[in-house]
Scaffold this motif. Structure first.
Motif, short mmCIF file in Angstrom:
data_model
loop_
_atom_site.label_atom_id
_atom_site.label_comp_id
_atom_site.label_asym_id
_atom_site.label_seq_id
_atom_site.Cartn_x
_atom_site.Cartn_y
_atom_site.Cartn_z
N LEU A 247 0.96 -1.21 0.11
CA LEU A 247 0.19 0.03 0.03
C LEU A 247 0.93 1.34 0.04
O LEU A 247 1.99 1.35 0.80
CB LEU A 247 -0.80 -0.06 1.24
CG LEU A 247 -2.02 -1.04 1.43
CD1 LEU A 247 -2.49 -0.92 2.89
CD2 LEU A 247 -2.98 -1.18 0.37
N PRO A 248 0.67 2.41 -0.96
CA PRO A 248 1.08 3.48 -0.71
C PRO A 248 0.94 4.14 0.69
O PRO A 248 -0.43 3.91 1.09
CB PRO A 248 0.78 4.41 -1.85
CG PRO A 248 -0.02 3.49 -2.87
CD PRO A 248 -0.39 2.30 -1.97
N PHE A 249 1.80 4.89 1.23
CA PHE A 249 1.52 5.84 2.50
C PHE A 249 0.27 6.50 2.50
O PHE A 249 -0.01 7.12 1.36
CB PHE A 249 2.56 6.66 2.58
CG PHE A 249 2.58 7.33 3.97
CD1 PHE A 249 2.99 6.60 5.23
CD2 PHE A 249 2.28 8.45 4.12
CE1 PHE A 249 2.84 7.29 6.38
CE2 PHE A 249 2.04 9.24 5.32
CZ PHE A 249 2.44 8.42 6.59
N ASN A 250 -0.73 6.60 3.31
CA ASN A 250 -1.77 7.20 3.44
C ASN A 250 -2.95 6.77 2.81
O ASN A 250 -3.86 7.46 2.43
CB ASN A 250 -1.49 8.83 3.30
CG ASN A 250 -1.86 9.67 4.59
OD1 ASN A 250 -1.94 8.86 5.69
ND2 ASN A 250 -1.29 10.99 4.69
N THR A 251 -2.82 5.45 2.39
CA THR A 251 -4.03 4.94 1.40
C THR A 251 -5.09 4.61 2.43
O THR A 251 -4.91 4.08 3.59
CB THR A 251 -3.69 3.35 0.80
OG1 THR A 251 -2.36 3.74 0.13
CG2 THR A 251 -4.63 2.83 0.30
N SER A 252 -6.26 4.98 2.10
CA SER A 252 -7.64 4.56 2.88
C SER A 252 -8.01 3.27 2.43
O SER A 252 -8.14 3.18 1.35
CB SER A 252 -8.37 5.77 3.23
OG SER A 252 -9.28 5.59 1.99
N VAL A 253 -8.15 2.38 3.40
CA VAL A 253 -8.50 0.93 3.11
C VAL A 253 -9.71 0.50 3.69
O VAL A 253 -10.11 0.69 4.75
CB VAL A 253 -7.56 -0.13 3.45
CG1 VAL A 253 -7.86 -1.65 3.22
CG2 VAL A 253 -6.04 0.17 2.94
N LEU B 12 -6.76 3.66 7.83
CA LEU B 12 -5.89 4.58 6.95
C LEU B 12 -4.45 4.11 7.15
O LEU B 12 -3.93 4.03 8.31
CB LEU B 12 -6.00 6.02 7.68
CG LEU B 12 -5.11 6.98 6.70
CD1 LEU B 12 -5.86 7.39 5.36
CD2 LEU B 12 -5.06 8.24 7.67
N ALA B 13 -3.71 3.71 6.18
CA ALA B 13 -2.57 3.14 6.08
C ALA B 13 -1.37 4.24 6.41
O ALA B 13 -0.63 4.66 5.43
CB ALA B 13 -2.17 2.42 4.92
N ASP B 14 -1.45 4.76 7.61
CA ASP B 14 -0.53 5.86 7.95
C ASP B 14 0.74 5.60 8.61
O ASP B 14 1.31 6.48 9.28
CB ASP B 14 -1.34 7.01 8.49
CG ASP B 14 -1.86 6.58 9.81
OD1 ASP B 14 -1.70 5.38 10.09
OD2 ASP B 14 -2.36 7.42 10.60
N ASN B 15 1.06 4.38 8.50
CA ASN B 15 2.21 3.72 9.37
C ASN B 15 2.93 2.96 8.46
O ASN B 15 2.85 1.93 8.34
CB ASN B 15 1.72 3.13 10.72
CG ASN B 15 2.68 2.83 11.77
OD1 ASN B 15 3.84 3.07 11.73
ND2 ASN B 15 2.31 1.98 12.57
#
Length: 579
Positions: free
Chosen positions: A459-465, A532-535
């Motif tokens: 996932l790219p950074f900050n992708t919402s899943v 949110l893929a923020d990590n």
């Protein structure tokens, strides 16, 4: 006149500066140091003594206490024959994935005679979590509570309790758990079930030869107690109740929830739930059983026993004569649901909602960048040649996500990702959807063999899943508690039968959904979550029923670095264990 005014002004400014410094100091974060010695300890339960793996000789292990914003440095020294890792379950690990702990995902294990310092900061979290071993079945005895208090001077959004008590549910085997799972994986059959459940390490008075080994909670009349419930059991969801007392649920997975009253709590392995217990105004002439027993929906056999502790009231000695003091008080028992009461389980789970107020807003990603549909369930693998297996028709029992049974690599995924050396370790082609469609909760397809592989989603950074997890009836429908490392997610919907992508999303709760780190995929149903893929890092997702994880019900998300320095994963620490 002018100099007097100047003096007053300077004094006022100094006072203001000191006051503001104190205010900052009041919220100042500190670094807390712990030392965990992994060592063997002889422990007797139910008239049998066995040697178990412990932290500092304790079962459950030591309590970690911190405040929101604190940094933790936990030195783990391995003195036992097994390789060990520890996971700080539910801690967000923002940019500290090297400290997350799942073996061969974020680190190689700590080998005998070696040590590792887990270094992380508790950011934006407060409540109850727990730590446990994250390799093989060692978490059976390697686990303990994490208590994160709010920042100094910050109150709870519920009445301040008189006392706070961790209550950890576990499972106890008379045999060696490492031998049990090792044998099961060799034969392809189901592992032996536990002999007892425990409350704070004690099976309790309902088991043979265990009356003396019972957890007791003493309460004062009229006082409120915060019970920090943790399910550290390996393979069973549990119902918990205290006779003649109601409980107010105020938090789940270290997130405050809209308070609600209940007589029974459902808690899956990996979940934590904080409840307020209001003691009766006057000490009653009875003692009360606090009991937990399983919620089980699958086809396999399970430990259908009940662990119990005792709630007793502190009677005022001056007001009680010695005769009544020595009198044995009657013991009242709670009534718990039957083992497969999915109706109760569903109603209970639906009551858990975020506070969603100005102080604690609900963190719901409103837009969705990537959608995934994962089937979760059991299947079979062929038996290796010249071998007899105990699964149906000489096969091995397996578990999978989207028909991929995860194969554990022999080098950590996070190291491979960080060093850009994924070749031969993992592939990035984890399926977004199941390989073929079928009636997931109806008659299973004729071929129920699973594929094997070490596959991840990038996932790219900050992708919402948005992820829908669908239980399957292959071998049997079953509730699966799924745990996501590195993130909290919101539970936007759930239902029974097959997920309908047209009809079901319109009913999603985007206002006050529960925010969790572990969620039960309903037996014969589905659950929808968003995060949110923020990590940045590599984050494990797996069933928290340990037997299913052992069989391959697991996968990993790789979240790439963002553009800014604050969005990148730092290099590994110098003492990171080597494979």
């Amino acid at each position: 006149m002018g100099s007097a005014f100047l003096r007053i002004l300077v004094t006022s400014l100094c006072a203001l500066w000191i006051f503001s410094e104190l205010a900052v100091a009041k919220h100042a974060s500190i670094t807390r140091h712990y030392k965990f010695d992994i060592k063997m300890q002889n422990v007797t339960r139910m008239c049998r003594t066995k040697s178990i793996v412990t932290v500092n000789g304790q079962i459950p292990g030591p309590r970690i206490i911190a405040r929101e914003g604190d940094r933790l440095l936990i030195k783990v020294v391995n003195h036992v024959q097994y390789n060990v890792t520890l996971h700080w379950h539910g801690i967000r690990q923002l940019r500290s994935g090297w400290a997350d702990g799942p073996a061969y995902v974020t680190q190689c294990p700590i080998q005998t005679g070696q040590s590792y310092i887990y270094n992380f900061t508790v950011t934006g979290q407060r409540g109850t979590l727990f730590w446990h071993a994250h390799i093989s079945w060692l978490r059976a005895t390697l686990h303990g509570p994490i208590v994160i208090l709010p920042k100094k001077g910050v109150s709870y959004p519920f009445p301040q309790p008189h006392k706070e008590v961790p209550i950890i549910f576990g499972e106890w085997w008379k045999a060696d758990t490492e031998k049990i799972i090792s044998q099961a994986l060799q034969t392809g059959g189901a592992p032996n079930i536990s002999d007892a459940y425990t409350i704070n390490g004690h099976p309790g008075l309902l088991y043979n030869c265990s009356a003396k080994d019972t957890f007791k909670l003493k309460v004062k009349p009229g006082k409120t107690y915060l019970l920090r419930l943790i399910n550290a059991a390996l393979n069973d969801e549990l119902f918990f109740s205290i006779a003649n007392h109601s409980l107010t649920v105020v938090e789940a997975d270290a997130v405050y929830v809209k308070p609600f009253k209940t007589h029974i709590v459902l808690i899956t392995p990996g979940q934590t739930t904080n409840v307020l217990l209001m003691a009766k105004a006057k000490a009653p002439n009875s003692t009360f059983l606090m009991a937990a027993r399983p919620y089980a929906t699958g086809p396999a056999s399970f430990d259908n026993t009940t662990t119990a502790g005792i709630l007793e009231y502190d009677h005022n000695p001056s007001a009680t004569n010695s005769k009544s003091k020595n009198k044995k008080l009657p013991l009242l028992k709670p009534s718990l649901p039957v083992f497969n009461d999915t109706t109760f389980a569903t109603k209970f789970v639906k009551k858990i909602r975020s506070l969603a107020n100005a102080r604690f807003p609900a963190k719901v990603p409103k837009k969705v960048d990537r959608r995934f549909f994962f089937t979760i369930g059991l299947g079979l693998l062929p038996c290796s040649q010249n071998k007899t297996c105990q699964g149906p028709n000489n096969t091995m029992l397996a578990a999978s996500v989207n028909n991929v049974s995860f194969v554990q690599p022999n080098i950590a995924l996070l190291q491979s990702h960080f060093l850009n050396r994924s070749k031969g370790v993992y592939t990035t082609d984890f399926p977004t959807n199941p390989p073929f469609k079928f009636n997931y909760t109806g008659t299973p397809p004729s071929n129920i063999m699973t594929a094997k592989g070490t596959k991840v989603v990038v996932l790219p950074f900050n992708t919402s899943v948005e992820l829908v997890m669908q239980d399957t009836s292959i071998i049997g429908a079953e509730s699966h508690p799924l745990h996501l490392h590195g993130f909290n997610f919101v539970v936007v919907g759930q239902g029974f039968g097959n997920f309908d992508p047209k009809k079901d999303p319109v009913k999603f709760n985007l206002v006050d959904p529960a925010e969790r780190n572990t969620v039960g995929v309903p037996s014969g149903g589905w659950v929808a979550i968003r995060f949110l893929a923020d990590n940045p890092g590599v984050w494990f997702m797996h069933c928290h029923l340990e037997v299913h994880t052992s069989w391959g019900l697991k996968m990993a998300w790789v979240v790439n670095d963002g553009k800014r320095p604050s969005q990148k994963l730092p290099p590994p620490p110098s003492d990171l264990p080597k494979c």
